[in-house]
Write a protein that holds these residues in place. Structure first.
Motif, PDB file in Angstrom:
ATOM      1  N   CYS A 102       8.362   1.775   2.864  1.00 17.16           N
ATOM      2  CA  CYS A 102       6.915   1.747   2.958  1.00 17.16           C
ATOM      3  C   CYS A 102       6.539   1.220   4.339  1.00 17.16           C
ATOM      4  O   CYS A 102       7.117   0.245   4.795  1.00 17.16           O
ATOM      5  CB  CYS A 102       6.385   0.830   1.852  1.00 17.16           C
ATOM      6  N   VAL A 103       5.588   1.890   4.992  1.00 18.74           N
ATOM      7  CA  VAL A 103       5.108   1.434   6.286  1.00 18.74           C
ATOM      8  C   VAL A 103       3.605   1.237   6.168  1.00 18.74           C
ATOM      9  O   VAL A 103       2.869   2.173   5.879  1.00 18.74           O
ATOM     10  CB  VAL A 103       5.445   2.439   7.416  1.00 18.74           C
ATOM     11  N   LEU A 104       3.177  -0.017   6.353  1.00 22.61           N
ATOM     12  CA  LEU A 104       1.777  -0.394   6.176  1.00 22.61           C
ATOM     13  C   LEU A 104       1.155  -0.828   7.493  1.00 22.61           C
ATOM     14  O   LEU A 104       1.784  -1.549   8.267  1.00 22.61           O
ATOM     15  CB  LEU A 104       1.669  -1.563   5.193  1.00 22.61           C
ATOM     16  N   SER A 105      -0.092  -0.449   7.700  1.00 22.77           N
ATOM     17  CA  SER A 105      -0.852  -0.881   8.862  1.00 22.77           C
ATOM     18  C   SER A 105      -1.468  -2.251   8.601  1.00 22.77           C
ATOM     19  O   SER A 105      -2.016  -2.489   7.523  1.00 22.77           O
ATOM     20  CB  SER A 105      -1.966   0.120   9.154  1.00 22.77           C
ATOM     21  N   LYS A 106      -1.433  -3.112   9.605  1.00 20.98           N
ATOM     22  CA  LYS A 106      -2.090  -4.404   9.494  1.00 20.98           C
ATOM     23  C   LYS A 106      -3.608  -4.254   9.442  1.00 20.98           C
ATOM     24  O   LYS A 106      -4.304  -5.167   9.034  1.00 20.98           O
ATOM     25  CB  LYS A 106      -1.710  -5.307  10.669  1.00 20.98           C
ATOM     26  N   LEU A 107      -4.113  -3.104   9.841  1.00 29.25           N
ATOM     27  CA  LEU A 107      -5.555  -2.864   9.854  1.00 29.25           C
ATOM     28  C   LEU A 107      -6.070  -2.302   8.523  1.00 29.25           C
ATOM     29  O   LEU A 107      -7.274  -2.144   8.354  1.00 29.25           O
ATOM     30  CB  LEU A 107      -5.909  -1.892  10.981  1.00 29.25           C
ATOM     31  N   ALA A 108      -5.169  -2.016   7.598  1.00 31.67           N
ATOM     32  CA  ALA A 108      -5.568  -1.418   6.321  1.00 31.67           C
ATOM     33  C   ALA A 108      -6.339  -2.415   5.462  1.00 31.67           C
ATOM     34  O   ALA A 108      -6.096  -3.623   5.510  1.00 31.67           O
ATOM     35  CB  ALA A 108      -4.336  -0.934   5.562  1.00 31.67           C
ATOM     36  N   SER A 109      -7.230  -1.877   4.653  1.00 28.06           N
ATOM     37  CA  SER A 109      -7.959  -2.714   3.693  1.00 28.06           C
ATOM     38  C   SER A 109      -6.995  -3.200   2.613  1.00 28.06           C
ATOM     39  O   SER A 109      -5.896  -2.649   2.447  1.00 28.06           O
ATOM     40  CB  SER A 109      -9.077  -1.898   3.044  1.00 28.06           C
ATOM     41  N   ASP A 110      -7.419  -4.210   1.884  1.00 31.89           N
ATOM     42  CA  ASP A 110      -6.600  -4.707   0.776  1.00 31.89           C
ATOM     43  C   ASP A 110      -6.365  -3.615  -0.256  1.00 31.89           C
ATOM     44  O   ASP A 110      -5.272  -3.512  -0.815  1.00 31.89           O
ATOM     45  CB  ASP A 110      -7.263  -5.915   0.112  1.00 31.89           C
ATOM     46  N   ASP A 111      -7.382  -2.794  -0.517  1.00 35.79           N
ATOM     47  CA  ASP A 111      -7.228  -1.703  -1.490  1.00 35.79           C
ATOM     48  C   ASP A 111      -6.170  -0.706  -1.045  1.00 35.79           C
ATOM     49  O   ASP A 111      -5.345  -0.270  -1.840  1.00 35.79           O
ATOM     50  CB  ASP A 111      -8.552  -0.970  -1.714  1.00 35.79           C
ATOM     51  N   ARG A 112      -6.181  -0.335   0.246  1.00 41.12           N
ATOM     52  CA  ARG A 112      -5.191   0.624   0.731  1.00 41.12           C
ATOM     53  C   ARG A 112      -3.802  -0.007   0.755  1.00 41.12           C
ATOM     54  O   ARG A 112      -2.805   0.653   0.448  1.00 41.12           O
ATOM     55  CB  ARG A 112      -5.566   1.159   2.104  1.00 41.12           C
ATOM     56  N   THR A 113      -3.719  -1.285   1.097  1.00 36.03           N
ATOM     57  CA  THR A 113      -2.424  -1.976   1.061  1.00 36.03           C
ATOM     58  C   THR A 113      -1.887  -2.009  -0.366  1.00 36.03           C
ATOM     59  O   THR A 113      -0.711  -1.720  -0.603  1.00 36.03           O
ATOM     60  CB  THR A 113      -2.566  -3.401   1.635  1.00 36.03           C
ATOM     61  N   ALA A 114      -2.755  -2.335  -1.324  1.00 30.42           N
ATOM     62  CA  ALA A 114      -2.346  -2.363  -2.735  1.00 30.42           C
ATOM     63  C   ALA A 114      -1.904  -0.968  -3.186  1.00 30.42           C
ATOM     64  O   ALA A 114      -0.877  -0.833  -3.862  1.00 30.42           O
ATOM     65  CB  ALA A 114      -3.497  -2.861  -3.612  1.00 30.42           C
ATOM     66  N   PHE A 115      -2.661   0.046  -2.802  1.00 28.39           N
ATOM     67  CA  PHE A 115      -2.290   1.416  -3.169  1.00 28.39           C
ATOM     68  C   PHE A 115      -0.931   1.776  -2.593  1.00 28.39           C
ATOM     69  O   PHE A 115      -0.065   2.323  -3.282  1.00 28.39           O
ATOM     70  CB  PHE A 115      -3.351   2.421  -2.689  1.00 28.39           C
ATOM     71  N   GLY A 116      -0.727   1.474  -1.312  1.00 26.60           N
ATOM     72  CA  GLY A 116       0.540   1.807  -0.660  1.00 26.60           C
ATOM     73  C   GLY A 116       1.728   1.104  -1.289  1.00 26.60           C
ATOM     74  O   GLY A 116       2.771   1.719  -1.525  1.00 26.60           O
ATOM     75  N   LEU A 117       1.582  -0.171  -1.577  1.00 24.41           N
ATOM     76  CA  LEU A 117       2.678  -0.918  -2.202  1.00 24.41           C
ATOM     77  C   LEU A 117       2.959  -0.410  -3.613  1.00 24.41           C
ATOM     78  O   LEU A 117       4.119  -0.257  -4.003  1.00 24.41           O
ATOM     79  CB  LEU A 117       2.356  -2.414  -2.217  1.00 24.41           C
ATOM     80  N   THR A 118       1.904  -0.135  -4.377  1.00 20.59           N
ATOM     81  CA  THR A 118       2.091   0.408  -5.727  1.00 20.59           C
ATOM     82  C   THR A 118       2.787   1.760  -5.668  1.00 20.59           C
ATOM     83  O   THR A 118       3.730   2.022  -6.420  1.00 20.59           O
ATOM     84  CB  THR A 118       0.733   0.552  -6.458  1.00 20.59           C
ATOM     85  N   HIS A 119       2.332   2.611  -4.760  1.00 21.17           N
ATOM     86  CA  HIS A 119       2.937   3.941  -4.622  1.00 21.17           C
ATOM     87  C   HIS A 119       4.413   3.821  -4.245  1.00 21.17           C
ATOM     88  O   HIS A 119       5.267   4.528  -4.798  1.00 21.17           O
ATOM     89  CB  HIS A 119       2.171   4.752  -3.573  1.00 21.17           C
TER      90      HIS A 119
END
Length: 134
Positions: A102-119
């Motif tokens: 998983c590659v997450l942006s530090k600029l992402a919202s909490d919702d998008r971070t949660a979605f990415g981690l769940t996915h």
């Protein structure tokens, strides 16, 4: 967003300003309270065997891609989520090729971070859309 996931997580090398927010995101998606390590302590992370490792690679003193490779070797079945502010397609691809699930942006919202981690927990892979747009 709520989740039926139930997993163990660890955060390593996360800036202290982000720890509380990211801990809340992890708990929201079903993690037990995450273990927080100030740096990439290989022996501690290996002993913990987290289901998910959230790793900030931007300020590491060692080669960040080598750190991801080392974590992938150590945590073969864990989700390794790279947290980075370096947004470009090739960087995201390099992180995946080094072993990041998983590659997450530090600029992402909490919702998008949660979605990415769940996915990533459910499918094994996620790349924040910000990398495709870069």
């Amino acid at each position: 967003m709520t989740s039926t996931l139930d997993f163990r997580s660890c955060m390593a090398a996360i800036a202290s300003a982000d720890v509380s927010r990211l801990s809340a995101v992890l708990i929201l998606i079903g993690s037990k309270p995450p273990i927080v390590l100030a740096d990439v302590d290989v022996s501690s992370i290996g002993a913990l065997e987290p289901d998910l490792l959230l790793l900030d690679i931007d300020e590491l003193e060692t080669d960040p891609l080598e750190a991801v490779r080392m974590m992938r070797f150590l945590l073969r079945s864990s989700v390794i989520a790279v947290y980075t502010g370096r947004l470009n397609r090739s960087w995201g691809l390099q992180c995946h090729l080094a072993g990041a699930s998983c590659v997450l942006s530090k600029l992402a919202s909490d919702d998008r971070t949660a979605f990415g981690l769940t996915h990533a927990m459910q499918s094994g892979c996620f790349t924040d859309p910000a990398f495709a747009a870069a």
